[in-house]
Design a protein around this motif. Sequence first.
Motif, PDB file in Angstrom:
ATOM      1  N   LYS A  18       6.446   1.523  -7.915  1.00 17.91           N
ATOM      2  CA  LYS A  18       6.986   2.327  -6.818  1.00 17.91           C
ATOM      3  C   LYS A  18       7.422   1.427  -5.647  1.00 17.91           C
ATOM      4  O   LYS A  18       8.415   1.698  -4.978  1.00 17.91           O
ATOM      5  N   GLY A  25       3.352   1.802  -1.939  1.00 20.35           N
ATOM      6  CA  GLY A  25       3.577   2.146  -3.338  1.00 20.35           C
ATOM      7  C   GLY A  25       2.486   3.064  -3.839  1.00 20.35           C
ATOM      8  O   GLY A  25       2.733   4.086  -4.484  1.00 20.35           O
ATOM      9  N   MET A  26       1.272   2.719  -3.515  1.00 19.34           N
ATOM     10  CA  MET A  26       0.111   3.509  -3.906  1.00 19.34           C
ATOM     11  C   MET A  26       0.194   4.924  -3.329  1.00 19.34           C
ATOM     12  O   MET A  26      -0.017   5.921  -4.024  1.00 19.34           O
ATOM     13  N   GLN A  33       0.803  -1.213   0.000  1.00 21.06           N
ATOM     14  CA  GLN A  33       0.000   0.000   0.000  1.00 21.06           C
ATOM     15  C   GLN A  33       0.845   1.276   0.000  1.00 21.06           C
ATOM     16  O   GLN A  33       0.362   2.331  -0.388  1.00 21.06           O
ATOM     17  N   PHE A  47      -6.173   4.524  -7.356  1.00 29.10           N
ATOM     18  CA  PHE A  47      -5.593   3.209  -7.639  1.00 29.10           C
ATOM     19  C   PHE A  47      -6.608   2.283  -8.309  1.00 29.10           C
ATOM     20  O   PHE A  47      -6.300   1.582  -9.267  1.00 29.10           O
ATOM     21  N   ALA A  64       3.094   6.964  -4.954  1.00 27.71           N
ATOM     22  CA  ALA A  64       2.735   7.399  -6.307  1.00 27.71           C
ATOM     23  C   ALA A  64       1.776   8.579  -6.240  1.00 27.71           C
ATOM     24  O   ALA A  64       1.886   9.543  -7.005  1.00 27.71           O
ATOM     25  N   ALA A 107      -6.137   8.180  -2.562  1.00 29.00           N
ATOM     26  CA  ALA A 107      -5.132   7.383  -3.272  1.00 29.00           C
ATOM     27  C   ALA A 107      -5.714   6.047  -3.709  1.00 29.00           C
ATOM     28  O   ALA A 107      -5.494   5.580  -4.831  1.00 29.00           O
ATOM     29  N   ARG A 152       1.985   2.402 -11.859  1.00 30.29           N
ATOM     30  CA  ARG A 152       3.023   3.257 -11.258  1.00 30.29           C
ATOM     31  C   ARG A 152       3.190   2.925  -9.782  1.00 30.29           C
ATOM     32  O   ARG A 152       4.301   2.881  -9.257  1.00 30.29           O
ATOM     33  N   ALA A 153       2.047   2.681  -9.113  1.00 27.79           N
ATOM     34  CA  ALA A 153       2.081   2.358  -7.685  1.00 27.79           C
ATOM     35  C   ALA A 153       2.871   1.069  -7.448  1.00 27.79           C
ATOM     36  O   ALA A 153       3.700   0.991  -6.551  1.00 27.79           O
ATOM     37  N   ARG A 154       2.608   0.087  -8.278  1.00 27.77           N
ATOM     38  CA  ARG A 154       3.289  -1.197  -8.109  1.00 27.77           C
ATOM     39  C   ARG A 154       4.794  -1.075  -8.372  1.00 27.77           C
ATOM     40  O   ARG A 154       5.610  -1.641  -7.645  1.00 27.77           O
TER      41      ARG A 154
END
Length: 567
Positions: A205, A162-163, A160, A192, A166, A188, A201-203
């Motif tokens: 990150k 990463g999310m 989480q 997501f 980002a 966020a 992008r979150a992943r």
Amino acid sequence: MNLRAELEQRVSAALQASGVDAPAQVAPAARPEFGDYQANGIMGAAKRAGMKPRALAEAVVSAAQLDDLASKVEIAGPGFINIHLRPDYLASMLSSEQPLVEPTSTPDRVVIDYSSVNLAKEMHVGHLRSTIIGDALALLLEALGHEVIRQNHVGDWGTQFGMLLAFLEEKGEDSEQLADLEKFYVAAKKRFDQDADFADRARSKVVLLQGGDPDSKRLWQRFIAVSIAHCNEIYQRLGVTLRDEHIMPESAYNADLSVVIEELRQQGLLSEDQGAQCVFLDAFKGRDDKPLPVIVQKSDGGYLYATTDLAALRYRVQKLGANRILVVVGAEQSLHFQQVFAVGRAAGYADDETRLEHITFGNMLGPDGKKFSTRAGGVMKLSDLLDEAEQRATGLVAEKNPDMDAAECREVARVVGLGALKYADLSKNRTSNYVFDWDQMLSFEGNTAPYLQYAYTRIRSLLRRGGIDPDKLQGQPVLTEPAEVALALRLARLQEVLEQAAADAMPSHLCTYLYELASAYMSFYEQCPVLSADAKVRDSRLLLCRRTMQTLKQGLDVLGIETIERM
RNA sequence: GCGCCCGUAGCUCAACCGGAUAGAGCAUCGGCCUUCUAAGCCGAGGGUUGAAGGUUCGAGUCCUUCCGGGCGUGCCA
């Protein structure tokens, strides 16, 4: 002095002298006519020894050396031994020479893992119980002379983040939206769920962060700092003793995770199953009696929270030197901790002497008996809950004290509101769910913090009225009236109750005791005038008042609940 | 399916390795302020401890089965 332990020891010695090696099983008397304490162990012991219970009881009574503290020791029923304490003995326990609490002669080094919030989100009601119960246990063990090491095992690592990173990157790292973490998280999450590019992008990150990318790490640290500041605000308001130095985040164990895996491998505990690294223990069976694995490394190489908790266990024993570890986490994770403890023992991270305890607790339920939530059905932020406690208390205090000035009223309301909130939680058996009820906890009647706080202020008020400096009172009371004896008995039991609560990690035992004490004081207060009594009686009663005041204060301190001078 | 926790007075909760007649508070009813804070005290009524068996001198507590609720149950934490 631990009165019950003393009696247990003496009666057990008498049992031994009578030829039977068995515990006396001394407990507080079930009914007043049975005296003050009763020994329940005679019947069972006689049975095992093939003796007649009454005969054994007689032997025990004549062998027991209790003359200095008991006025009467009698056999009752099938073989109970009822002990009536001497009032002058009780009085001697309450002498100004006697300390309130004696430190243990065998201190433990206790690690207490509590609060342990997820830094991705703002603290909510779900964190209340762990934080309050854990802190009370820390204070309790410290009061008894144990060495306590607080560990706030915060979640600062994982997908989480990463999310969040980002999203933070998108908003700019000084985004004022960080002021409300809850909203930030929700925003966020929404992003997501709705935007596939963002999710990618979150992943990535997460991968960057875990790979040590400096930019991602800086952003992450920024987020963590803001989140910890939020927590500290709550801790401060709650009067909880957690500080930055108690934070031991999950990420701190990152370097240890591969070591744990390697050590498990060396111990021959590891086996690969469907690509994952698992520990199979006989004690854990799953469906169809198949062995249930504890997965410590995913098939993609990633680690799990079982791995982190094993690393934490290893650290707490090896580096912190703990011989008792309390993990204050909800009951849902019961299986998880059974597994972690079992694997930890198998791996040699904890020996048989090291006590590993999962301090479970149930959920807070709303008045409808369902999981506690806001009117809108969402999770209630802890800060909002604290606001409401103070606000409700303010209304009640103002109503009871129309003449009190605004500043004092606010302070009294703060102490009463927060005390009520914490006490409502601590006073229940922690293992079951409990119904959260504002009216009940703030009702000022029954087993509530306000009742105890009121008893305390009544004593303060009495001393003020009499112009008494409690520090100057000397000597020991003389107990004549039944209400005096009843109060004294309660007062004399502080040590045994603290020790019992610490052994069981059950703050509710202490709450029950404090309520009985306050109740005994209220009766005494009604029946025994203090200031208007003759000099000797007055001095004796003042000593009882002071001891009660100190005991209530000590007990509430241990629960993390404040007292005030008037209310 | 399997495992763990829970089920006690109308409501919220106690009951310390199995102990005597299962206790409090709220609510209900009745008393007590010319006396140290009535946010208090004193008293009354209220129970087949979810059900049925079992173990034993003794079971709310231990065992078995069932009913009802909660939580878990190999790659979230």
